[in-house]
Design a protein around this motif. Structure first.
Motif, PDB file in Angstrom:
ATOM      1  N   ILE A  19       0.844  -1.208   0.000  1.00 46.44           N
ATOM      2  CA  ILE A  19       0.000   0.000   0.000  1.00 46.44           C
ATOM      3  C   ILE A  19       0.876   1.253   0.000  1.00 46.44           C
ATOM      4  O   ILE A  19       1.801   1.385   0.800  1.00 46.44           O
ATOM      5  N   VAL A  20       0.540   2.148  -0.908  1.00 41.14           N
ATOM      6  CA  VAL A  20       1.227   3.434  -1.000  1.00 41.14           C
ATOM      7  C   VAL A  20       0.322   4.488  -0.367  1.00 41.14           C
ATOM      8  O   VAL A  20      -0.820   4.665  -0.798  1.00 41.14           O
ATOM      9  N   ASN A  27      -4.632  12.020  -1.475  1.00 42.35           N
ATOM     10  CA  ASN A  27      -5.818  11.262  -1.063  1.00 42.35           C
ATOM     11  C   ASN A  27      -6.594  11.820   0.123  1.00 42.35           C
ATOM     12  O   ASN A  27      -7.655  11.289   0.463  1.00 42.35           O
ATOM     13  N   SER A  60     -11.738   9.081  -4.654  1.00 42.89           N
ATOM     14  CA  SER A  60     -10.363   9.564  -4.815  1.00 42.89           C
ATOM     15  C   SER A  60      -9.965   9.848  -6.260  1.00 42.89           C
ATOM     16  O   SER A  60      -8.920  10.449  -6.498  1.00 42.89           O
ATOM     17  N   PHE A 100      -9.119  -3.012  -3.738  1.00 42.40           N
ATOM     18  CA  PHE A 100      -7.820  -3.465  -3.250  1.00 42.40           C
ATOM     19  C   PHE A 100      -7.564  -2.965  -1.831  1.00 42.40           C
ATOM     20  O   PHE A 100      -7.107  -3.705  -0.961  1.00 42.40           O
ATOM     21  N   THR A 101      -7.871  -1.688  -1.587  1.00 43.54           N
ATOM     22  CA  THR A 101      -7.535  -1.101  -0.283  1.00 43.54           C
ATOM     23  C   THR A 101      -8.516  -1.512   0.822  1.00 43.54           C
ATOM     24  O   THR A 101      -8.134  -1.606   1.971  1.00 43.54           O
ATOM     25  N   ASP A 125      -7.945   7.705 -12.888  1.00 44.85           N
ATOM     26  CA  ASP A 125      -8.040   7.266 -11.486  1.00 44.85           C
ATOM     27  C   ASP A 125      -6.743   7.606 -10.762  1.00 44.85           C
ATOM     28  O   ASP A 125      -5.724   7.860 -11.397  1.00 44.85           O
ATOM     29  N   ASP A 126      -6.830   7.600  -9.432  1.00 42.54           N
ATOM     30  CA  ASP A 126      -5.643   7.981  -8.647  1.00 42.54           C
ATOM     31  C   ASP A 126      -4.589   6.883  -8.626  1.00 42.54           C
ATOM     32  O   ASP A 126      -3.398   7.165  -8.694  1.00 42.54           O
ATOM     33  N   PHE A 127      -5.020   5.621  -8.522  1.00 39.18           N
ATOM     34  CA  PHE A 127      -4.073   4.506  -8.393  1.00 39.18           C
ATOM     35  C   PHE A 127      -4.414   3.386  -9.351  1.00 39.18           C
ATOM     36  O   PHE A 127      -5.573   3.190  -9.711  1.00 39.18           O
ATOM     37  N   ALA A 129      -3.610  -0.715  -9.325  1.00 41.59           N
ATOM     38  CA  ALA A 129      -3.001  -1.853  -8.623  1.00 41.59           C
ATOM     39  C   ALA A 129      -3.254  -3.109  -9.455  1.00 41.59           C
ATOM     40  O   ALA A 129      -2.479  -3.458 -10.344  1.00 41.59           O
ATOM     41  N   ASN A 130      -4.394  -3.760  -9.198  1.00 44.76           N
ATOM     42  CA  ASN A 130      -4.736  -4.956  -9.991  1.00 44.76           C
ATOM     43  C   ASN A 130      -5.611  -4.636 -11.199  1.00 44.76           C
ATOM     44  O   ASN A 130      -5.970  -5.528 -11.966  1.00 44.76           O
ATOM     45  N   GLY A 131      -6.013  -3.400 -11.310  1.00 44.20           N
ATOM     46  CA  GLY A 131      -6.792  -2.996 -12.480  1.00 44.20           C
ATOM     47  C   GLY A 131      -8.288  -3.198 -12.344  1.00 44.20           C
ATOM     48  O   GLY A 131      -9.034  -3.018 -13.304  1.00 44.20           O
ATOM     49  N   GLU A 132      -8.737  -3.534 -11.137  1.00 41.90           N
ATOM     50  CA  GLU A 132     -10.162  -3.807 -10.942  1.00 41.90           C
ATOM     51  C   GLU A 132     -11.043  -2.582 -11.197  1.00 41.90           C
ATOM     52  O   GLU A 132     -12.066  -2.680 -11.877  1.00 41.90           O
ATOM     53  N   ALA A 133     -10.638  -1.447 -10.632  1.00 45.14           N
ATOM     54  CA  ALA A 133     -11.454  -0.234 -10.782  1.00 45.14           C
ATOM     55  C   ALA A 133     -11.525   0.168 -12.254  1.00 45.14           C
ATOM     56  O   ALA A 133     -12.604   0.462 -12.787  1.00 45.14           O
ATOM     57  N   LYS A 157       1.258   1.174  -9.355  1.00 49.39           N
ATOM     58  CA  LYS A 157       2.161   0.291  -8.614  1.00 49.39           C
ATOM     59  C   LYS A 157       2.593  -0.780  -9.611  1.00 49.39           C
ATOM     60  O   LYS A 157       1.851  -1.718  -9.891  1.00 49.39           O
TER      61      LYS A 157
HETATM   62  P1  5GP Z   1      -7.148  -1.636  -8.509  1.00 50.39           P
HETATM   63  O1  5GP Z   1      -8.612  -1.564  -8.762  1.00 50.39           O
HETATM   64  O2  5GP Z   1      -6.304  -1.273  -9.683  1.00 50.39           O
HETATM   65  O3  5GP Z   1      -6.741  -2.948  -7.880  1.00 50.39           O
HETATM   66  O4  5GP Z   1      -6.861  -0.545  -7.394  1.00 50.39           O
HETATM   67  C1  5GP Z   1      -7.056   0.797  -7.702  1.00 50.39           C
HETATM   68  C2  5GP Z   1      -8.017   1.444  -6.753  1.00 50.39           C
HETATM   69  O5  5GP Z   1      -7.752   1.067  -5.409  1.00 50.39           O
HETATM   70  C3  5GP Z   1      -7.849   2.944  -6.821  1.00 50.39           C
HETATM   71  O6  5GP Z   1      -9.102   3.476  -7.183  1.00 50.39           O
HETATM   72  C4  5GP Z   1      -7.416   3.381  -5.439  1.00 50.39           C
HETATM   73  O7  5GP Z   1      -8.412   4.174  -4.845  1.00 50.39           O
HETATM   74  C5  5GP Z   1      -7.228   2.122  -4.641  1.00 50.39           C
HETATM   75  N1  5GP Z   1      -5.815   1.780  -4.381  1.00 50.39           N
HETATM   76  C6  5GP Z   1      -5.165   0.669  -4.810  1.00 50.39           C
HETATM   77  N2  5GP Z   1      -3.935   0.595  -4.315  1.00 50.39           N
HETATM   78  C7  5GP Z   1      -3.764   1.701  -3.572  1.00 50.39           C
HETATM   79  C8  5GP Z   1      -2.655   2.195  -2.788  1.00 50.39           C
HETATM   80  O8  5GP Z   1      -1.579   1.596  -2.669  1.00 50.39           O
HETATM   81  N3  5GP Z   1      -2.848   3.384  -2.151  1.00 50.39           N
HETATM   82  C9  5GP Z   1      -4.027   4.082  -2.249  1.00 50.39           C
HETATM   83  N4  5GP Z   1      -4.094   5.244  -1.604  1.00 50.39           N
HETATM   84  N5  5GP Z   1      -5.082   3.632  -2.956  1.00 50.39           N
HETATM   85  C10 5GP Z   1      -4.961   2.458  -3.618  1.00 50.39           C
END
Ligand code: 5GP
Length: 191
Positions: A19-20, A27, A60, A100-101, A125-127, A129-133, A157
């Motif tokens: 986690i960042v 944020n 976010s 993810f968070t 989007d702000d982040f 990670a796994n690309g779900e959002a 990430k």
């Molecule tokens: P994903 O859907 O790509 O797995 O994760 C992206 C979403 O999860 C972003 O919309 C973000 O809000 C949140 N997120 C994922 N990893 C982090 C992280 O390391 N730090 C923060 N602040 N938000 C994250």
């Protein structure tokens, strides 16, 4: 983007191994100058894709989506809602996103009237990670028979698979900063 990379190095914190935390400027407390510059960077990166609408997910993603839309010439911003409120009624596009968070599955929704068929949509989007959002937002755009012309991410990430997944699906993905590792609470950011 140099300013974002510097801000992450100076003020970002690693939590655990994946986690960042950038609450200081992205944020929780928002560095408005940085958001304006991120918006300009996205507008430049996606200019050739001719976006007509910016789509994100609450909460976010909204600030970066707004500055991007303004830098693109004041495009409309639509954000997907995570809760079923009385404000979002009737016909909606809906997708499921694993957070993810928070470690929970969210339903994200957009009213059909705000996502016109055929629109050229830029996802911000702000982040990543796994690309779900991003996948959930792409799914909503698909349901609307609109087109994703690009996906802009403030902080990727790069040790997680989201970017590769989206590129493999043919999307134009631009990340303004890439965190490649977290080691003892320190963030290793690519130049
Ligand atoms: P994903 O859907 O790509 O797995 O994760 C992206 C979403 O999860 C972003 O919309 C973000 O809000 C949140 N997120 C994922 N990893 C982090 C992280 O390391 N730090 C923060 N602040 N938000 C994250």
């Amino acid at each position: 983007m140099k300013e974002l990379v510097e801000a992450i190095r100076a003020r970002g914190v690693g939590v655990g191994t994946d986690i960042v935390k950038v609450d200081m400027f992205l944020n929780h407390r928002l560095d408005t100058d940085l958001f304006v510059k991120m918006g300009q960077a996205f507008a430049q990166a996606f200019a050739a894709d001719r976006p007509e609408l910016v789509l994100t997910v609450e909460a976010s993603g909204i600030a970066a989506a707004l500055t991007t839309a303004m830098a693109c010439g004041n495009l409309p911003v639509v954000f997907a809602k995570k809760s079923r409120t009385r404000n979002v009624t009737g016909d909606v596009y809906e997708s499921r996103v694993f957070s993810f968070t928070h470690g929970v599955e969210n339903h994200i929704r957009v009213s059909r009237e705000y996502l016109p068929k055929g629109a050229r949509v830029l996802i911000i989007d702000d982040f990543l990670a796994n690309g779900e959002a991003a996948e959930g937002l792409c799914d909503i755009v698909r349901q609307a028979q609109a087109t994703v012309v690009g996906i802009g991410i403030c902080v990727e990430k790069s040790f997680q698979p989201g970017h590769q997944k989206l590129v493999d699906e043919g999307y134009h993905v631009v990340s303004l900063a890439k965190v490649k590792a977290i080691s003892d609470g320190r963030l290793v950011v690519e130049d």
